[in-house]
Design a protein around this motif. Sequence first.
Motif, PDB file in Angstrom:
ATOM      1  N   THR A 174      -0.151 -19.380  13.388  1.00  0.00           N
ATOM      2  CA  THR A 174      -1.266 -18.849  13.466  1.00  0.00           C
ATOM      3  C   THR A 174      -1.313 -17.339  13.351  1.00  0.00           C
ATOM      4  O   THR A 174      -2.106 -16.781  12.636  1.00  0.00           O
ATOM      5  CB  THR A 174      -2.031 -19.190  14.408  1.00  0.00           C
ATOM      6  N   LYS A 175      -0.542 -16.711  14.446  1.00  0.00           N
ATOM      7  CA  LYS A 175      -0.463 -15.202  14.406  1.00  0.00           C
ATOM      8  C   LYS A 175      -0.160 -14.642  13.133  1.00  0.00           C
ATOM      9  O   LYS A 175      -0.666 -13.777  12.533  1.00  0.00           O
ATOM     10  CB  LYS A 175       0.618 -14.748  15.410  1.00  0.00           C
ATOM     11  N   GLU A 176       0.992 -15.250  12.515  1.00  0.00           N
ATOM     12  CA  GLU A 176       1.461 -14.598  11.345  1.00  0.00           C
ATOM     13  C   GLU A 176       0.431 -14.599  10.075  1.00  0.00           C
ATOM     14  O   GLU A 176       0.393 -13.819   9.349  1.00  0.00           O
ATOM     15  CB  GLU A 176       2.773 -15.381  10.995  1.00  0.00           C
ATOM     16  N   TYR A 177      -0.201 -15.884  10.070  1.00  0.00           N
ATOM     17  CA  TYR A 177      -1.126 -16.029   9.216  1.00  0.00           C
ATOM     18  C   TYR A 177      -2.608 -15.049   9.295  1.00  0.00           C
ATOM     19  O   TYR A 177      -2.833 -14.449   8.330  1.00  0.00           O
ATOM     20  CB  TYR A 177      -1.967 -17.319   9.107  1.00  0.00           C
ATOM     21  N   LYS A 178      -2.747 -14.708  10.416  1.00  0.00           N
ATOM     22  CA  LYS A 178      -3.759 -13.841  10.634  1.00  0.00           C
ATOM     23  C   LYS A 178      -3.518 -12.530  10.397  1.00  0.00           C
ATOM     24  O   LYS A 178      -4.216 -11.479   9.690  1.00  0.00           O
ATOM     25  CB  LYS A 178      -4.263 -13.869  12.184  1.00  0.00           C
ATOM     26  N   LYS A 179      -2.102 -12.123  10.610  1.00  0.00           N
ATOM     27  CA  LYS A 179      -1.781 -10.801  10.383  1.00  0.00           C
ATOM     28  C   LYS A 179      -1.592 -10.753   8.491  1.00  0.00           C
ATOM     29  O   LYS A 179      -2.057  -9.667   8.131  1.00  0.00           O
ATOM     30  CB  LYS A 179      -0.149 -10.687  10.651  1.00  0.00           C
ATOM     31  N   GLU A 180      -1.161 -11.772   8.144  1.00  0.00           N
ATOM     32  CA  GLU A 180      -0.836 -11.748   6.698  1.00  0.00           C
ATOM     33  C   GLU A 180      -2.434 -11.698   6.080  1.00  0.00           C
ATOM     34  O   GLU A 180      -2.615 -10.856   5.076  1.00  0.00           O
ATOM     35  CB  GLU A 180      -0.519 -13.058   6.272  1.00  0.00           C
ATOM     36  N   MET A 181      -3.343 -12.141   6.537  1.00  0.00           N
ATOM     37  CA  MET A 181      -4.794 -12.053   6.008  1.00  0.00           C
ATOM     38  C   MET A 181      -5.284 -10.816   5.797  1.00  0.00           C
ATOM     39  O   MET A 181      -6.037 -10.285   5.190  1.00  0.00           O
ATOM     40  CB  MET A 181      -5.498 -13.194   6.880  1.00  0.00           C
ATOM     41  N   LYS A 182      -4.984 -10.021   7.024  1.00  0.00           N
ATOM     42  CA  LYS A 182      -5.403  -8.442   7.285  1.00  0.00           C
ATOM     43  C   LYS A 182      -5.078  -7.683   6.206  1.00  0.00           C
ATOM     44  O   LYS A 182      -5.535  -6.986   5.587  1.00  0.00           O
ATOM     45  CB  LYS A 182      -5.159  -7.857   8.673  1.00  0.00           C
ATOM     46  N   GLY A 183      -3.755  -8.005   5.640  1.00  0.00           N
ATOM     47  CA  GLY A 183      -3.157  -7.140   4.655  1.00  0.00           C
ATOM     48  C   GLY A 183      -3.425  -7.396   3.404  1.00  0.00           C
ATOM     49  O   GLY A 183      -2.891  -6.957   2.353  1.00  0.00           O
ATOM     50  N   LEU A 184      -4.071  -8.426   3.066  1.00  0.00           N
ATOM     51  CA  LEU A 184      -4.321  -9.055   1.673  1.00  0.00           C
ATOM     52  C   LEU A 184      -5.545  -8.305   1.108  1.00  0.00           C
ATOM     53  O   LEU A 184      -6.443  -7.937   1.593  1.00  0.00           O
ATOM     54  CB  LEU A 184      -4.802 -10.415   1.692  1.00  0.00           C
ATOM     55  N   PRO A 185      -5.293  -7.972  -0.473  1.00  0.00           N
ATOM     56  CA  PRO A 185      -6.250  -7.259  -1.047  1.00  0.00           C
ATOM     57  C   PRO A 185      -7.376  -8.400  -1.219  1.00  0.00           C
ATOM     58  O   PRO A 185      -7.350  -9.493  -1.024  1.00  0.00           O
ATOM     59  CB  PRO A 185      -5.869  -6.909  -2.273  1.00  0.00           C
ATOM     60  N   LYS A 186      -8.495  -7.725  -1.572  1.00  0.00           N
ATOM     61  CA  LYS A 186      -9.906  -8.248  -1.746  1.00  0.00           C
ATOM     62  C   LYS A 186      -9.780  -9.661  -2.755  1.00  0.00           C
ATOM     63  O   LYS A 186     -10.553 -10.429  -2.513  1.00  0.00           O
ATOM     64  CB  LYS A 186     -10.948  -7.670  -1.900  1.00  0.00           C
ATOM     65  N   SER A 187      -9.146  -9.199  -3.760  1.00  0.00           N
ATOM     66  CA  SER A 187      -8.970 -10.297  -4.994  1.00  0.00           C
ATOM     67  C   SER A 187      -8.415 -11.533  -4.500  1.00  0.00           C
ATOM     68  O   SER A 187      -8.469 -12.421  -5.223  1.00  0.00           O
ATOM     69  CB  SER A 187      -8.169  -9.579  -6.256  1.00  0.00           C
ATOM     70  N   ALA A 188      -7.478 -11.613  -3.517  1.00  0.00           N
ATOM     71  CA  ALA A 188      -6.836 -12.709  -3.227  1.00  0.00           C
ATOM     72  C   ALA A 188      -7.578 -13.675  -2.420  1.00  0.00           C
ATOM     73  O   ALA A 188      -7.352 -14.183  -1.236  1.00  0.00           O
ATOM     74  CB  ALA A 188      -5.502 -12.419  -2.237  1.00  0.00           C
ATOM     75  N   ASN A 189      -8.737 -13.821  -2.832  1.00  0.00           N
ATOM     76  CA  ASN A 189      -9.883 -14.836  -2.029  1.00  0.00           C
ATOM     77  C   ASN A 189      -9.245 -16.045  -1.797  1.00  0.00           C
ATOM     78  O   ASN A 189      -9.442 -16.580  -0.746  1.00  0.00           O
ATOM     79  CB  ASN A 189     -11.182 -14.521  -2.851  1.00  0.00           C
ATOM     80  N   THR A 190      -8.718 -16.762  -2.761  1.00  0.00           N
ATOM     81  CA  THR A 190      -8.441 -18.017  -2.630  1.00  0.00           C
ATOM     82  C   THR A 190      -7.392 -18.373  -1.820  1.00  0.00           C
ATOM     83  O   THR A 190      -7.451 -19.283  -1.079  1.00  0.00           O
ATOM     84  CB  THR A 190      -7.883 -18.528  -4.204  1.00  0.00           C
ATOM     85  N   TYR A 191      -6.230 -17.429  -1.815  1.00  0.00           N
ATOM     86  CA  TYR A 191      -5.180 -17.746  -0.887  1.00  0.00           C
ATOM     87  C   TYR A 191      -5.760 -17.267   0.379  1.00  0.00           C
ATOM     88  O   TYR A 191      -5.214 -18.001   1.671  1.00  0.00           O
ATOM     89  CB  TYR A 191      -4.027 -16.465  -1.253  1.00  0.00           C
ATOM     90  N   LYS A 192      -6.644 -16.606   0.667  1.00  0.00           N
ATOM     91  CA  LYS A 192      -7.223 -16.069   2.036  1.00  0.00           C
ATOM     92  C   LYS A 192      -7.781 -17.330   2.669  1.00  0.00           C
ATOM     93  O   LYS A 192      -7.728 -17.796   3.917  1.00  0.00           O
ATOM     94  CB  LYS A 192      -8.157 -15.031   2.079  1.00  0.00           C
ATOM     95  N   GLN A 193      -8.559 -17.950   1.721  1.00  0.00           N
ATOM     96  CA  GLN A 193      -9.390 -19.314   2.180  1.00  0.00           C
ATOM     97  C   GLN A 193      -8.410 -20.275   2.573  1.00  0.00           C
ATOM     98  O   GLN A 193      -8.281 -20.967   3.468  1.00  0.00           O
ATOM     99  CB  GLN A 193     -10.349 -19.847   1.028  1.00  0.00           C
ATOM    100  N   SER A 194      -7.171 -20.500   1.758  1.00  0.00           N
ATOM    101  CA  SER A 194      -6.367 -21.184   2.105  1.00  0.00           C
ATOM    102  C   SER A 194      -5.494 -21.082   3.542  1.00  0.00           C
ATOM    103  O   SER A 194      -5.381 -21.896   4.474  1.00  0.00           O
ATOM    104  CB  SER A 194      -5.247 -21.550   1.075  1.00  0.00           C
ATOM    105  N   LEU A 195      -5.552 -19.862   3.722  1.00  0.00           N
ATOM    106  CA  LEU A 195      -5.026 -19.360   5.088  1.00  0.00           C
ATOM    107  C   LEU A 195      -5.875 -19.746   6.378  1.00  0.00           C
ATOM    108  O   LEU A 195      -5.658 -20.272   7.366  1.00  0.00           O
ATOM    109  CB  LEU A 195      -4.660 -17.975   4.953  1.00  0.00           C
ATOM    110  N   GLU A 196      -7.153 -19.653   5.947  1.00  0.00           N
ATOM    111  CA  GLU A 196      -8.358 -19.903   6.842  1.00  0.00           C
ATOM    112  C   GLU A 196      -8.190 -21.292   7.271  1.00  0.00           C
ATOM    113  O   GLU A 196      -8.333 -21.782   8.614  1.00  0.00           O
ATOM    114  CB  GLU A 196      -9.544 -19.600   6.434  1.00  0.00           C
ATOM    115  N   ARG A 197      -8.080 -22.225   6.407  1.00  0.00           N
ATOM    116  CA  ARG A 197      -7.841 -23.281   6.497  1.00  0.00           C
ATOM    117  C   ARG A 197      -6.563 -23.948   7.340  1.00  0.00           C
ATOM    118  O   ARG A 197      -6.825 -24.777   8.398  1.00  0.00           O
ATOM    119  CB  ARG A 197      -7.547 -24.260   5.125  1.00  0.00           C
TER     120      ARG A 197
END
Lengths: 301, 317
Positions: free
Chosen positions: B58-81
């Motif tokens: 979970t920690k890694e996912y959260k870190k990754e999410m912060k670094g993501l550009p805005k356009s990677a919305n879909t990937y972000k949502q799957s990480l959230e899931r």
Amino acid sequence: MASPVVQLNHVTKVIKGKKIIDDLSFTIEEGEVFGFLGPNGAGKTTTIRMMVGLMGITSGEILICGKNVEKEFEAALMNIGGIVENPEMYKFLTGYQNLMQYARMIKGISKQKIDEVVEFVGLKERIHDKVKTYSLGMRQRLGLAQSLLHDPKVMILDEPTNGLDPAGIREIRDHLKKLTKEKGMSVIVSSHLLSEMEMMCDRIAIIQNGKLVDIQKVHDYVNDTKQKYFFEVNLENVGILDNIPYEKVDKGYEIELEKEEVPKMIQKFTEAGISIYEVKPIAKTLEDRFMEVTTGGEKHA
Amino acid sequence: MLNLIKNEWIKIFKRPGTYVMIGLLVLAVLGTGILTKVYGDSGQSTNPQWKQELQQETKEYKKEMKGLPKSANTYKQSLERDIAINQYRLDHNLPPEQAETGWSFIYDSASFISFAGLFTIIVAAGIVASEFGWGTIKLLLIRPIKRTKILLSKYLTVIIFDVFLLAILFISAAILGFALFGTGDGNNAHLAYANGTVVEQNMLLYLIKRYLLASIDVIMITTMAFMISAVFRNSSLATGLSIFLLFMGSTVTAIIAAQYNWAKYILFANTDLSQYFDGIPMVDGMTLGFSITMLLIYFIVFMLLAFGVFTKRDVAA
């Protein structure tokens, strides 16, 4: 006269702007074998396909036992059994399984009925073999069997003898005779084989370029009482032929006479001292008539 | 109508090709089952350290999410899931199942649905076109039965055949899965993430639903293959085009969807309905209702084309 079983009223078919069938009208009575004759491409198959609903009708109507083929398709087709060209069956099924396919599509066809039909066309021995092992003649017989399953009032056969050997042709002919005699069916046959048609049909329609050229009883064609006879004579004075219709041809004359008049004519010639080299009847076959009618039609077209 | 379907069914099952298809399907399940058993089964059911692992993840996912550009919305949502599901496991003391069980085997075997779809498409593509090819269409259409009925019976047969293959797939996966891997430890809930919350679902129901949802894809493409078959009387065209779309359709659509919003009107953006139950829609703003509407529109268009052309056609061949 019985009511017409099949009735065509001003049937016209246009395909891609071309008139394939042009204002065709005729009727077929109960129990008759009706031949449909014409050169290749005259529109025989198209007409037959319209009768069985395989092709749409551009204008006009076709009634089968009073039912419109287009508007009351199911009711009209209940009365039709047909083979359109070579009967193509499912080759991976047996003959019997093929018949079962068609039997399932109409209510109330019993197993006995299937057996009866198989017996009628003489396929009993091979009916449980796969159709791919059948000869063309056997496939034709199976085709006949499928068309008889629902006891139709009209049989429509498109070129039923195509590709069959003489024995096969004869067999089909015998079957058709039996059907009309025993079951009172009407049969419509199309063909370009004249001699065939002559032997099978009661009445023949000749069509050419999609138009009905002539429709007549077979006996009218072949057994006219008056006939032309060819006389090869060296005749100088034509006066002797007064009041007798004749035609001068190469080497002699064609004279239209009744059979009993022929000896009298010969006597007349000999008495006048004219030498006769040859006398022969010019048999007017269906073929002559056909050629006459169709080539005539072409000239006028 | 029942008799017509029976006729079609007989025609399908009197040809050896059909048994080859069924055999291949069962063989594929059997093969993966055995391979998984031999090479994939770790033997241990639960890692005792699973809580720490999940927290780390979970920690890694959260870190990754912060670094993501805005356009990677879909990937972000799957990480959230994934984060939400991890959290749910921690909260409810549900260790992630690591060993293969019968259930997970059925779940994995769902990837063979497109395999079953492939065979259904072959049948659908042939069911009208081969009647023309064999020449049997003439004798078929001069029965006192309307063409609409004949075509409908053929379509229904194709759908029944698809369900039949799915059932074979599901049942053979279930038999093999439970025989090889057992039923697991009885902890058979499926965790689904939808609308920001995690819910537990009954595994069997979930799996059946997954199979059915996955086959919407197949049924739509089958319908298309059937339409091409009826309109063009050409089974090669119908088979080729449909199989291409079955395997490439969603990939191509996903590429388009990354760039253009109109991708949501493409059939393949809408065929995977499980995106609404268990994931994130392909294009933002798509809803379940929208997808169902789109699917219905495509379906109606395919059907109108197939029936319109088939009933009007002059049979000249």
